[in-house]
Design a protein around this motif. Structure first.
Motif, PDB file in Angstrom:
ATOM      1  N   THR A  49      74.424  -1.184  23.566  1.00 28.39           N
ATOM      2  CA  THR A  49      73.837   0.080  24.018  1.00 28.39           C
ATOM      3  C   THR A  49      74.459   1.239  23.258  1.00 28.39           C
ATOM      4  O   THR A  49      73.756   2.141  22.793  1.00 28.39           O
ATOM      5  CB  THR A  49      74.030   0.243  25.534  1.00 28.39           C
ATOM      6  OG1 THR A  49      73.341  -0.820  26.208  1.00 28.39           O
ATOM      7  CG2 THR A  49      73.501   1.578  26.019  1.00 28.39           C
ATOM      8  N   PHE A  50      75.793   1.221  23.088  1.00 27.13           N
ATOM      9  CA  PHE A  50      76.482   2.264  22.337  1.00 27.13           C
ATOM     10  C   PHE A  50      75.955   2.333  20.906  1.00 27.13           C
ATOM     11  O   PHE A  50      75.707   3.418  20.380  1.00 27.13           O
ATOM     12  CB  PHE A  50      77.988   1.997  22.315  1.00 27.13           C
ATOM     13  CG  PHE A  50      78.727   2.529  23.514  1.00 27.13           C
ATOM     14  CD1 PHE A  50      78.260   2.336  24.794  1.00 27.13           C
ATOM     15  CD2 PHE A  50      79.905   3.218  23.343  1.00 27.13           C
ATOM     16  CE1 PHE A  50      78.940   2.814  25.885  1.00 27.13           C
ATOM     17  CE2 PHE A  50      80.604   3.702  24.435  1.00 27.13           C
ATOM     18  CZ  PHE A  50      80.118   3.505  25.706  1.00 27.13           C
ATOM     19  N   GLU A  60      78.371   9.759  16.631  1.00 29.64           N
ATOM     20  CA  GLU A  60      79.378   8.720  16.498  1.00 29.64           C
ATOM     21  C   GLU A  60      80.156   8.646  17.804  1.00 29.64           C
ATOM     22  O   GLU A  60      80.753   9.636  18.238  1.00 29.64           O
ATOM     23  CB  GLU A  60      80.317   9.041  15.345  1.00 29.64           C
ATOM     24  CG  GLU A  60      81.279   7.926  15.060  1.00 29.64           C
ATOM     25  CD  GLU A  60      82.114   8.200  13.825  1.00 29.64           C
ATOM     26  OE1 GLU A  60      83.278   7.798  13.841  1.00 29.64           O
ATOM     27  OE2 GLU A  60      81.597   8.811  12.880  1.00 29.64           O
ATOM     28  N   LEU A  61      80.112   7.492  18.425  1.00 26.43           N
ATOM     29  CA  LEU A  61      80.823   7.286  19.680  1.00 26.43           C
ATOM     30  C   LEU A  61      82.107   6.519  19.394  1.00 26.43           C
ATOM     31  O   LEU A  61      82.064   5.365  18.990  1.00 26.43           O
ATOM     32  CB  LEU A  61      79.949   6.515  20.673  1.00 26.43           C
ATOM     33  CG  LEU A  61      78.617   7.178  21.029  1.00 26.43           C
ATOM     34  CD1 LEU A  61      77.824   6.289  21.955  1.00 26.43           C
ATOM     35  CD2 LEU A  61      78.849   8.547  21.647  1.00 26.43           C
ATOM     36  N   ALA A  66      83.996   4.939  24.696  1.00 25.26           N
ATOM     37  CA  ALA A  66      83.698   3.670  25.346  1.00 25.26           C
ATOM     38  C   ALA A  66      84.650   3.405  26.504  1.00 25.26           C
ATOM     39  O   ALA A  66      84.245   2.901  27.549  1.00 25.26           O
ATOM     40  CB  ALA A  66      83.780   2.532  24.330  1.00 25.26           C
ATOM     41  N   VAL A  67      85.903   3.761  26.326  1.00 25.56           N
ATOM     42  CA  VAL A  67      86.900   3.532  27.371  1.00 25.56           C
ATOM     43  C   VAL A  67      86.788   4.570  28.481  1.00 25.56           C
ATOM     44  O   VAL A  67      86.913   4.254  29.661  1.00 25.56           O
ATOM     45  CB  VAL A  67      88.320   3.544  26.762  1.00 25.56           C
ATOM     46  CG1 VAL A  67      89.386   3.513  27.835  1.00 25.56           C
ATOM     47  CG2 VAL A  67      88.497   2.376  25.811  1.00 25.56           C
ATOM     48  N   VAL A  79      77.854  11.776  25.645  1.00 23.93           N
ATOM     49  CA  VAL A  79      76.891  11.756  24.541  1.00 23.93           C
ATOM     50  C   VAL A  79      76.308  13.158  24.335  1.00 23.93           C
ATOM     51  O   VAL A  79      76.203  13.637  23.204  1.00 23.93           O
ATOM     52  CB  VAL A  79      75.770  10.719  24.773  1.00 23.93           C
ATOM     53  CG1 VAL A  79      74.650  10.882  23.751  1.00 23.93           C
ATOM     54  CG2 VAL A  79      76.342   9.304  24.742  1.00 23.93           C
ATOM     55  N   ASN A  80      75.964  13.824  25.430  1.00 19.66           N
ATOM     56  CA  ASN A  80      75.396  15.166  25.300  1.00 19.66           C
ATOM     57  C   ASN A  80      76.407  16.173  24.758  1.00 19.66           C
ATOM     58  O   ASN A  80      76.033  17.096  24.025  1.00 19.66           O
ATOM     59  CB  ASN A  80      74.790  15.621  26.623  1.00 19.66           C
ATOM     60  CG  ASN A  80      73.450  14.968  26.861  1.00 19.66           C
ATOM     61  OD1 ASN A  80      72.649  14.814  25.936  1.00 19.66           O
ATOM     62  ND2 ASN A  80      73.213  14.535  28.079  1.00 19.66           N
ATOM     63  N   GLU A  81      77.681  15.984  25.072  1.00 22.82           N
ATOM     64  CA  GLU A  81      78.726  16.826  24.486  1.00 22.82           C
ATOM     65  C   GLU A  81      78.783  16.622  22.973  1.00 22.82           C
ATOM     66  O   GLU A  81      78.908  17.578  22.210  1.00 22.82           O
ATOM     67  CB  GLU A  81      80.085  16.549  25.120  1.00 22.82           C
ATOM     68  CG  GLU A  81      80.218  17.077  26.531  1.00 22.82           C
ATOM     69  CD  GLU A  81      81.486  16.628  27.236  1.00 22.82           C
ATOM     70  OE1 GLU A  81      82.282  15.845  26.661  1.00 22.82           O
ATOM     71  OE2 GLU A  81      81.685  17.042  28.386  1.00 22.82           O
TER      72      GLU A  81
END
Length: 87
Positions: A49-50, A60-61, A66-67, A79-81
């Motif tokens: 999903t990421f 870029e995550l 994730a943690v 994600v929106n940030e």
């Protein structure tokens, strides 16, 4: 690109993995504050999903995201940030 939201996250979670059958939570329901673990989402589904979010929203995550994101609501916010800062 449009803002990332819970509806899209729910769709991605359903596309990228099977929910644990012993969990009785509808991913189309109000899942904002339920942990991914309590939703029955395994780490592989969450990883996939990421990756899809990164591709679709051109963000870029990091591992920290994730943690840190334990619930769908937290992930949507992070994600929106990222989208807002363009990173």
């Amino acid at each position: 690109m449009a803002e990332f939201n819970l509806v899209r996250l729910s769709q991605l979670l359903r596309e990228h993995g099977e929910q644990d059958a012993s969990v009785d939570v509808d991913l189309a329901g109000n899942i904002e504050d339920i942990t991914f673990e309590d939703l029955g989402i395994d780490s592989l589904a969450l990883f996939n999903t990421f990756v899809q979010i990164e591709r679709e929203y051109t963000v870029e995550l990091s591992y920290d995201v994730a943690v840190d994101a334990e619930t769908p609501g937290e992930l949507v916010k992070l994600v929106n940030e990222k989208l807002a800062t363009g990173s």
